[in-house]
Write a protein that holds these residues in place. Structure first.
Motif: not given
Length: 355
Positions: A78-80, A95-96, A111-115, A132-136
């Motif tokens: 999904d590109g993450y 995150p963020s 960006v490091f995304g977060w729910p 669980n940290i990820f970049i968008d």
């Protein structure tokens, strides 16, 4: 803005992740060149300015140039982008945060995304972890990510810049330890400006790869083979909330350089530095290390046949975050202490403990 301050901002704001320090090293070397007689670099990017290179007695003042960062470790369908550490990067603050991904095509923002808080269950919230940290990067699939030039192994830095707080502090990322590179450069500038003729060779060393095991210092210590080494790095300001003075000692940003006692720190050299501080009314604090200092001091001390080494530390708040914060007064006092020590040091001093 003065030349020194302009250099400080340019150098601190430039990313120099561990193993990829070249652009920052070039900025540093270009600034130092007018203050030294010659310079050299090694294969991994450590940069060295030398005053009086012909003199056989060699004194080193050293800082490390690299900053903590991340590596692209996995790109999902999904590109993450998922990451792994390059040095002691803090997953809790990710995150963020905005990031720069360094590719052969140039920098790609992400960006490091977060729910969102709305979808997290109170009392059962997950904490950030490496799993669980990820970049968008604004891509919808792996192919889009790769089309941007991103691949496994690309290095990632937080996007942040140096700022002042209350006119008394500098705050930003990578003060650990490019502020050290700034300080040793300013020592060289002071020596040149004062017209001081040192009775020894001075090697102003900006080493790479400290954050992953003091590797740059190991390499350059073997090459220079110094007689004496003074290292500058950062230590913790323990006055901020959630620090323990019992375990981390009592150091305060604004109360002066911190001088460390420990096995790797040569007591006679430390005593000379303390004498210079007292003679010149430079405030200082004390700290104790256990097995090692955890800094390039250890690499120099145990290099070759043993090199008398000491550590002058800068108290720092919020280490390994994007808001590392240090006192401007402390920075000036570290510079002054190193300068005064060098001006007063007699290379005929006998460092032997037992005669």
């Amino acid at each position: 803005m003065s030349e020194s301050t302009d250099f400080l901002y340019k150098y601190l704001n430039n990313p120099s992740p561990t193993g990829f320090e070249a652009s920052g090293q070039q900025i540093w070397l270009d600034y130092v060149k007018p203050f030294v007689h010659t310079y050299f670099t090694d294969h991994y990017g450590t940069a060295v300015g030398v005053i009086n290179p012909e003199h056989p007695y060699k004194v080193v003042i050293e800082a490390h140039a690299d900053e903590i960062s991340w590596f692209v470790n996995y790109i999902n369908a999904d590109g993450y982008i998922y990451v792994r550490r390059n040095g002691g990067s803090d997953h809790m603050i990710a995150p963020s945060m905005r990031v720069n991904i360094h590719t052969d095509k140039g920098i790609v923002p992400g960006v490091f995304g977060w729910p969102a808080i709305h979808v997290r269950k109170e009392g059962k919230e997950e904490s950030p972890t490496l799993d669980n940290i990820f970049i968008d990067v604004g891509a919808r699939n792996k192919e889009e990510v790769e089309a941007l030039g991103i691949h496994v192994g690309c290095v990632i830095t937080f996007k942040d810049e140096l700022q002042e707080l209350n006119g008394k502090f500098y705050s930003g990322r990578a003060l650990d330890n490019r502020i050290g590179g700034y300080m040793i450069a300013e020592v060289a500038r002071k020596i040149k400006g004062a017209g001081v003729i040192l009775p020894f060779a001075l090697y102003v060393v900006n080493a790479v790869q400290e954050e992953i095991g003091l590797r740059g210092a190991e390499m350059i210590a073997a090459r220079i083979k110094p007689n004496v080494a003074i290292i500058t790095d950062v230590c913790h300001d323990t006055t901020a909330p959630m620090y323990s003075k019992i375990s981390s000692g009592d150091q305060t940003a604004g109360k002066g350089p911190v001088l460390t006692y420990g096995a790797a720190v040569h007591k006679k050299l430390l005593d000379l530095i303390i004498a210079s501080a007292k003679k010149n009314d430079i405030p200082f604090q004390r700290a104790a290390a256990s097995r090692s200092t955890g800094t390039d001091t250890d690499a120099f001390a145990y290099s070759n046949e043993g090199v008398p080494s000491a550590l002058i530390s800068l108290p720092l708040k919020y280490m390994h975050t994007t808001v590392e914060t240090a006192s401007k007064e402390d920075i000036n006092n570290v510079i002054e202490l190193m300068y005064k020590f060098l001006v007063e040091f007699d290379p005929g001093f006998d460092f032997r403990y037992i005669k």
